[in-house]
Design a protein around this motif. Structure first.
Motif, short mmCIF file in Angstrom:
data_model
loop_
_atom_site.label_atom_id
_atom_site.label_comp_id
_atom_site.label_asym_id
_atom_site.label_seq_id
_atom_site.Cartn_x
_atom_site.Cartn_y
_atom_site.Cartn_z
N ALA A 112 0.82 -1.21 0.00
CA ALA A 112 0.00 0.00 0.00
C ALA A 112 0.86 1.26 0.00
CB ALA A 112 -0.92 0.01 1.22
N LEU A 113 2.15 1.10 0.35
CA LEU A 113 3.07 2.24 0.47
C LEU A 113 2.46 3.33 1.36
CD1 LEU A 113 4.40 2.48 -3.18
CD2 LEU A 113 5.67 1.72 -1.16
N ALA A 114 1.82 2.88 2.43
CA ALA A 114 1.17 3.80 3.37
C ALA A 114 2.19 4.23 4.43
CB ALA A 114 -0.03 3.13 4.01
N ILE A 115 2.84 5.35 4.17
CA ILE A 115 3.91 5.84 5.04
C ILE A 115 3.45 7.09 5.77
CG2 ILE A 115 6.26 6.74 5.09
CD1 ILE A 115 6.80 5.05 2.57
N GLY A 116 3.61 7.09 7.08
CA GLY A 116 3.20 8.26 7.86
C GLY A 116 2.20 7.88 8.93
N PRO A 117 1.90 8.83 9.83
CA PRO A 117 0.99 8.53 10.94
C PRO A 117 -0.47 8.46 10.50
CG PRO A 117 1.58 10.85 10.95
CD PRO A 117 2.38 10.23 9.85
N TRP B 118 -2.19 2.73 8.97
CA TRP B 118 -2.03 1.44 9.66
C TRP B 118 -2.97 0.41 9.07
CZ3 TRP B 118 1.61 -0.17 12.98
CH2 TRP B 118 2.41 0.80 13.60
N ARG B 119 -4.20 0.81 8.82
CA ARG B 119 -5.19 -0.13 8.29
C ARG B 119 -4.79 -0.59 6.88
NH1 ARG B 119 -9.86 -1.11 10.38
NH2 ARG B 119 -9.81 0.83 11.59
N SER B 120 -4.39 0.36 6.04
CA SER B 120 -4.00 0.02 4.66
C SER B 120 -2.78 -0.90 4.65
CB SER B 120 -3.71 1.29 3.86
OG SER B 120 -4.87 2.06 3.71
N ASP C 158 -0.33 -4.94 2.70
CA ASP C 158 1.00 -5.53 2.79
C ASP C 158 0.99 -6.91 3.46
OD1 ASP C 158 1.23 -2.60 2.48
OD2 ASP C 158 3.37 -2.98 2.55
N LEU C 159 0.33 -6.98 4.60
CA LEU C 159 0.37 -8.23 5.37
C LEU C 159 -0.74 -9.20 4.99
CD1 LEU C 159 1.63 -9.95 7.58
CD2 LEU C 159 0.26 -8.71 9.26
N MET C 160 -2.00 -8.76 5.09
CA MET C 160 -3.10 -9.69 4.93
C MET C 160 -3.27 -10.18 3.49
SD MET C 160 -4.08 -10.51 7.83
CE MET C 160 -5.37 -11.61 7.23
N HIS C 161 -2.87 -9.38 2.51
CA HIS C 161 -2.96 -9.91 1.14
C HIS C 161 -2.02 -11.09 0.98
CE1 HIS C 161 0.69 -8.82 -1.27
NE2 HIS C 161 0.12 -9.58 -2.16
N THR C 162 -0.88 -11.03 1.67
CA THR C 162 0.06 -12.15 1.63
C THR C 162 -0.54 -13.37 2.30
OG1 THR C 162 1.90 -10.57 1.68
CG2 THR C 162 2.41 -12.87 2.19
N GLY D 23 6.89 3.18 11.61
CA GLY D 23 5.44 3.24 11.78
C GLY D 23 4.80 2.11 10.99
N SER D 24 3.64 2.36 10.41
CA SER D 24 2.83 1.31 9.81
C SER D 24 3.57 0.54 8.72
CB SER D 24 1.54 1.90 9.25
OG SER D 24 1.81 2.90 8.28
N TYR D 25 4.26 1.24 7.83
CA TYR D 25 4.93 0.58 6.72
C TYR D 25 6.04 -0.35 7.23
CZ TYR D 25 7.58 -0.04 2.38
OH TYR D 25 8.24 -0.57 1.29
#
Length: 253
Positions: free
Chosen positions: A94-99, A104-106, A111-115, A150-152
């Motif tokens: 998702a390349l979701a970088i930042g607070p 976090w959800r993306s 990244d994780l759940m699609h795998t 953070g999330s990423y």
């Protein structure tokens, strides 16, 4: 060297551009049959047309990998199309970088759940292969704290842990699992080209951290992935292969 990939069937997520496209290209060049997906239908169809015209046996599909049911359907359709599945490569981020909770959800869902969804859907097919493997594309941001903490970074680290657990649990079934952690990868339309155009000062800082004096390219990362997919890597499982041109300084013991 014959990588023993001819007629093997490999599924690749995020396969229409960047690292994923380079993985599809490399696998096809080795004679593998490849099903790939990405979210954008136009990019998928363009990639499929180019590869087919070059003689590759590929099938592209537009799939939102954040939708677990859609991933499962794609895996089932790919298995029916090709008759088997020998390996899966989880490449989407998702390349979701930042607070923020949305990042976090993306990061969690993409990244994780699609795998996780990809592996769970493909597992019955992988169990029937004599050279089954799972490869997840993580990131050096999961290995050390950098601008993408953070999330990423957390989800990329979780990917490595998840894959390590798979390697241990699935070893008795002859299924290997590994991660590849690239450093900066530059390509047209990619995140680092966007940074270069939108924030040249930050781009210069990031570029300067690379002791090679340059960022990587998709083909270099794809090589690491393809080597791990190859049946020749039969004794390699549970590893996190860092492909970063010595960007990170940590020592893997």
């Amino acid at each position: 060297m014959d990588l023993q990939l001819k007629d093997r069937v490999v599924l690749v997520t995020g396969g229409s551009r960047g690292i994923g496209r380079a993985v599809v290209d490399g696998l096809a060049a080795e004679g593998a049959r490849v099903a790939f997906c990405a979210r954008g239908e136009e990019g998928v169809k363009a990639a499929e047309a180019e590869l087919t015209a070059a003689g590759a046996d590929v099938a592209g599909s537009a799939v939102d990998v954040a939708d677990g049911a859609a991933v499962a359907t794609w895996v089932a359709e790919s298995a029916e199309r090709f008759g088997q599945i020998d390996a899966v490569v989880a490449n989407v981020s998702a390349l979701a970088i930042g607070p923020g909770e949305e990042n976090w959800r993306s990061s969690f869902e993409v990244d994780l759940m699609h795998t996780v969804h990809l592996v769970e859907a493909a597992l019955p097919h992988l169990e029937r292969s004599d050279a089954a493997s799972i490869t997840a594309v993580s990131s050096v941001s999961g290995r050390e704290i950098d601008f993408a903490d953070g999330s990423y970074g957390v989800m990329k680290a979780a990917l490595v842990h998840y894959v390590s657990g798979l390697a241990f649990d699935l070893a008795p079934k002859g299924i290997r699992a590994n991660a590849v952690s690239p450093g900066n990868v530059y390509f047209d339309g990619g995140v680092w080209q966007n940074v270069e155009q939108g924030d040249p000062a930050f781009f210069a800082t990031a570029l300067g951290l690379n002791p090679t004096g340059r960022m990587g390219n998709p083909t270099e990362t794809a090589y690491a992935v393809i080597m791990l997919v190859s049946p020749l890597a039969s004794r390699i499982s549970g590893t996190n292969l860092v492909a970063d041109g010595a960007l990170t300084r940590g020592v893997q013991l």
